[in-house]
Design a protein around this motif. Structure first.
Motif, PDB file in Angstrom:
ATOM      1  N   ALA A  17      53.231  -8.060  70.260  1.00 45.31           N
ATOM      2  CA  ALA A  17      52.329  -9.093  70.767  1.00 45.31           C
ATOM      3  C   ALA A  17      51.651  -8.626  72.052  1.00 45.31           C
ATOM      4  O   ALA A  17      50.439  -8.822  72.249  1.00 45.31           O
ATOM      5  CB  ALA A  17      53.096 -10.390  71.000  1.00 45.31           C
ATOM      6  N   GLU A  18      52.418  -8.003  72.915  1.00 42.59           N
ATOM      7  CA  GLU A  18      51.865  -7.494  74.168  1.00 42.59           C
ATOM      8  C   GLU A  18      50.792  -6.450  73.926  1.00 42.59           C
ATOM      9  O   GLU A  18      49.823  -6.325  74.687  1.00 42.59           O
ATOM     10  CB  GLU A  18      52.995  -6.905  75.015  1.00 42.59           C
ATOM     11  CG  GLU A  18      52.584  -6.417  76.379  1.00 42.59           C
ATOM     12  CD  GLU A  18      53.759  -5.849  77.167  1.00 42.59           C
ATOM     13  OE1 GLU A  18      53.515  -5.202  78.188  1.00 42.59           O
ATOM     14  OE2 GLU A  18      54.916  -6.056  76.747  1.00 42.59           O
ATOM     15  N   ALA A  19      50.967  -5.691  72.834  1.00 44.16           N
ATOM     16  CA  ALA A  19      49.990  -4.650  72.496  1.00 44.16           C
ATOM     17  C   ALA A  19      48.818  -5.190  71.684  1.00 44.16           C
ATOM     18  O   ALA A  19      47.917  -4.423  71.294  1.00 44.16           O
ATOM     19  CB  ALA A  19      50.676  -3.534  71.716  1.00 44.16           C
ATOM     20  N   GLY A  20      48.823  -6.499  71.412  1.00 46.31           N
ATOM     21  CA  GLY A  20      47.741  -7.083  70.632  1.00 46.31           C
ATOM     22  C   GLY A  20      47.839  -6.803  69.154  1.00 46.31           C
ATOM     23  O   GLY A  20      46.824  -6.814  68.442  1.00 46.31           O
ATOM     24  N   LEU A  21      49.059  -6.560  68.675  1.00 45.75           N
ATOM     25  CA  LEU A  21      49.269  -6.195  67.280  1.00 45.75           C
ATOM     26  C   LEU A  21      50.045  -7.276  66.536  1.00 45.75           C
ATOM     27  O   LEU A  21      50.758  -8.081  67.137  1.00 45.75           O
ATOM     28  CB  LEU A  21      50.035  -4.871  67.175  1.00 45.75           C
ATOM     29  CG  LEU A  21      49.371  -3.657  67.824  1.00 45.75           C
ATOM     30  CD1 LEU A  21      50.305  -2.455  67.747  1.00 45.75           C
ATOM     31  CD2 LEU A  21      48.040  -3.352  67.142  1.00 45.75           C
ATOM     32  N   ALA A  22      49.916  -7.264  65.232  1.00 46.62           N
ATOM     33  CA  ALA A  22      50.683  -8.161  64.372  1.00 46.62           C
ATOM     34  C   ALA A  22      51.188  -7.358  63.186  1.00 46.62           C
ATOM     35  O   ALA A  22      50.607  -6.328  62.809  1.00 46.62           O
ATOM     36  CB  ALA A  22      49.819  -9.325  63.895  1.00 46.62           C
ATOM     37  N   LEU A  23      52.278  -7.818  62.598  1.00 48.33           N
ATOM     38  CA  LEU A  23      52.811  -7.189  61.399  1.00 48.33           C
ATOM     39  C   LEU A  23      52.576  -8.141  60.231  1.00 48.33           C
ATOM     40  O   LEU A  23      53.114  -9.251  60.191  1.00 48.33           O
ATOM     41  CB  LEU A  23      54.303  -6.878  61.547  1.00 48.33           C
ATOM     42  CG  LEU A  23      54.819  -5.842  60.540  1.00 48.33           C
ATOM     43  CD1 LEU A  23      54.289  -4.458  60.903  1.00 48.33           C
ATOM     44  CD2 LEU A  23      56.334  -5.815  60.499  1.00 48.33           C
ATOM     45  N   LEU A  24      51.756  -7.694  59.312  1.00 51.33           N
ATOM     46  CA  LEU A  24      51.374  -8.499  58.149  1.00 51.33           C
ATOM     47  C   LEU A  24      52.254  -8.141  56.968  1.00 51.33           C
ATOM     48  O   LEU A  24      52.344  -6.962  56.588  1.00 51.33           O
ATOM     49  CB  LEU A  24      49.907  -8.240  57.803  1.00 51.33           C
ATOM     50  CG  LEU A  24      49.347  -8.974  56.588  1.00 51.33           C
ATOM     51  CD1 LEU A  24      49.266 -10.473  56.845  1.00 51.33           C
ATOM     52  CD2 LEU A  24      47.957  -8.411  56.229  1.00 51.33           C
ATOM     53  N   VAL A  25      52.917  -9.134  56.394  1.00 50.78           N
ATOM     54  CA  VAL A  25      53.697  -8.947  55.172  1.00 50.78           C
ATOM     55  C   VAL A  25      52.799  -9.258  53.988  1.00 50.78           C
ATOM     56  O   VAL A  25      52.131 -10.296  53.957  1.00 50.78           O
ATOM     57  CB  VAL A  25      54.940  -9.851  55.142  1.00 50.78           C
ATOM     58  CG1 VAL A  25      55.653  -9.758  53.793  1.00 50.78           C
ATOM     59  CG2 VAL A  25      55.896  -9.469  56.268  1.00 50.78           C
ATOM     60  N   MET A  26      52.788  -8.347  53.021  1.00 52.43           N
ATOM     61  CA  MET A  26      51.977  -8.504  51.815  1.00 52.43           C
ATOM     62  C   MET A  26      52.925  -8.557  50.617  1.00 52.43           C
ATOM     63  O   MET A  26      53.326  -7.526  50.082  1.00 52.43           O
ATOM     64  CB  MET A  26      50.993  -7.334  51.699  1.00 52.43           C
ATOM     65  CG  MET A  26      50.093  -7.180  52.924  1.00 52.43           C
ATOM     66  SD  MET A  26      49.082  -5.664  52.928  1.00 52.43           S
ATOM     67  CE  MET A  26      50.328  -4.398  53.272  1.00 52.43           C
TER      68      MET A  26
END
Length: 404
Positions: free
Chosen positions: A224-233
């Motif tokens: 979150a701090e890095a502006g990233l998200a982990l998307l589950v597909m």
């Protein structure tokens, strides 16, 4: 009798559904609610049963067990679930006869019920016994998606029985109980990664696990701090670890270790691969090469997260997927489509996660690109004629415990 599907509705949250089902089937309130999460494995696939390294984290989606000690004098385990129409009731003394205690063997009850009943059986094998209990289970962990819905059931049940039976076991011991239930009661030859992630999860961290020593270290992710998200597909292609493909891969790994004269593939390094190729048939070598290189990728990912942050691990995720697709051969067209579409839409990295033969893939994406990547994956599935995937983001979350 009230059926599970009547008592627990899809609209209810998992805690509400578990409590409602318990009350509908027993006519009383549970003694408590316990829950355990599913998990996403960031990297390190099929390394756990080879005594190797893994880097999973617990996710917000959880399985909830509403549990109460029985009011009568019968030492029985009564389990019901919102994803099954009929409950199952078994005497504690009959659990030994119910389970064949051999990986790959069929349990004597429906597979969903073998997970909680298997936990009670595994505790009994360790000398832990208690009064009969009623257990009602509800979950929002997708089943068959490679997100370890089974370990979540085991973790919730083990946590509840640990408290109600005053066993006093720590979380690592409960993870061992869950693995024994899955291996010997359900008959799925899995490692211990899923159970350890479900029991030991912490917010904003992955768990670096040495599957030989069971030593763990929290690895901050800072997504979150890095502006990233982990998307589950979630491809919605169902898999089952107790079926043949998983067992065949494990047998290949054991054969490769035997050929190389080591206890487990954990004991090989990338430098050993040329000799391995000389000694093995092509299929066995490729299975070994995946595990050996995947172990190194886990170690590299931990180091990159420490020194450069989450934004720099994308290439390692991509390499992991290629290895599982080409060397271990556990991907399917839907998983490859999800990974390729996500990368083409700008994901920093993507890979299938879990045991394979279906399930889910993950993509590391910019937070403001979640929708565009999701749209691209959905469109790619439609173009390929696949059923629409289920897409959602996850954040590292807390492990198993008592909720109420």
């Amino acid at each position: 009798m009230t059926t599970a599907t009547e008592a627990g509705t899809a609209e209810a949250t998992a805690p509400e559904a578990a409590r409602t089902l318990f009350t509908a089937l027993t006519g009383r309130e549970p003694d408590g609610l316990w829950s355990a999460p599913g998990r996403v494995n960031l990297i390190g696939e099929h390394t756990d049963y080879n005594d190797g390294f893994v880097l999973p984290f617990a996710i917000p989606q959880r399985t909830v067990a509403a549990v109460g000690i029985r009011a009568d004098d019968r030492s029985r385990v009564f389990v019901a679930s919102t994803f099954a129409d009929e409950p199952v009731e078994v005497a504690l003394d009959e659990l030994q006869e119910l389970f064949p205690t051999a990986a790959g063997a069929e349990p004597g009850v429906a597979e969903w019920a073998a997970y909680p009943l298997g936990v009670a059986w595994a505790l009994g094998q360790d000398g832990v016994r208690g009064p009969g209990v009623d257990i009602a289970i509800a979950s929002d962990v997708p089943v068959g998606a490679g997100l370890s819905s089974s370990a979540a059931i085991e973790g919730a049940t083990a946590s509840a029985l640990n408290d109600l039976w005053s066993a006093g076991l720590d979380r690592t011991a409960l993870a061992r109980i869950g693995r024994r239930a899955e291996n010997e009661a359900v008959g799925a030859p899995t490692g211990i990664m899923d159970q350890m992630a479900s029991m030991l999860g912490e917010p904003d961290a992955a768990i670096f696990l040495d599957c030989r020593s069971l030593e763990t270290r929290l690895v901050p992710l800072g997504m979150a701090e890095a502006g990233l998200a982990l998307l589950v597909m979630d491809t919605r292609v169902k898999h089952a670890h107790s079926t043949g493909g998983y067992g065949e891969r494990r047998a290949s790994c054991e054969r490769g270790a035997s050929i190389m004269g080591v206890p487990a593939l954990r004991d090989l390094s990338v430098d050993d691969l040329p000799r391995a190729q000389e000694l093995m048939d092509d299929v066995t070598f490729r299975r070994v090469r995946h595990v050996v290189t995947e172990n190194q990728r886990v170690l590299d990912t931990v180091e990159v997260l420490r020194t450069r942050g989450a934004r720099a691990i994308g290439d390692l995720l991509v390499a992991s997927h290629a290895s599982m697709r080409d060397d271990f051969e556990i991907s399917v067209p839907e998983l490859d489509t999800a990974v390729d579409a996500a990368l083409a839409a700008g994901a920093l990295g993507a890979r299938m996660t879990g045991g394979g033969f279906g399930g889910a893939a993950i993509a590391l994406v910019e937070q403001d690109a979640v929708q565009s990547v999701s749209d691209a994956v959905t469109a790619a599935f439609a173009d390929a004629g696949f059923a629409a995937p289920t897409l959602f983001t996850v954040t590292p979350s807390a492990g198993a415990g008592r909720d109420a």
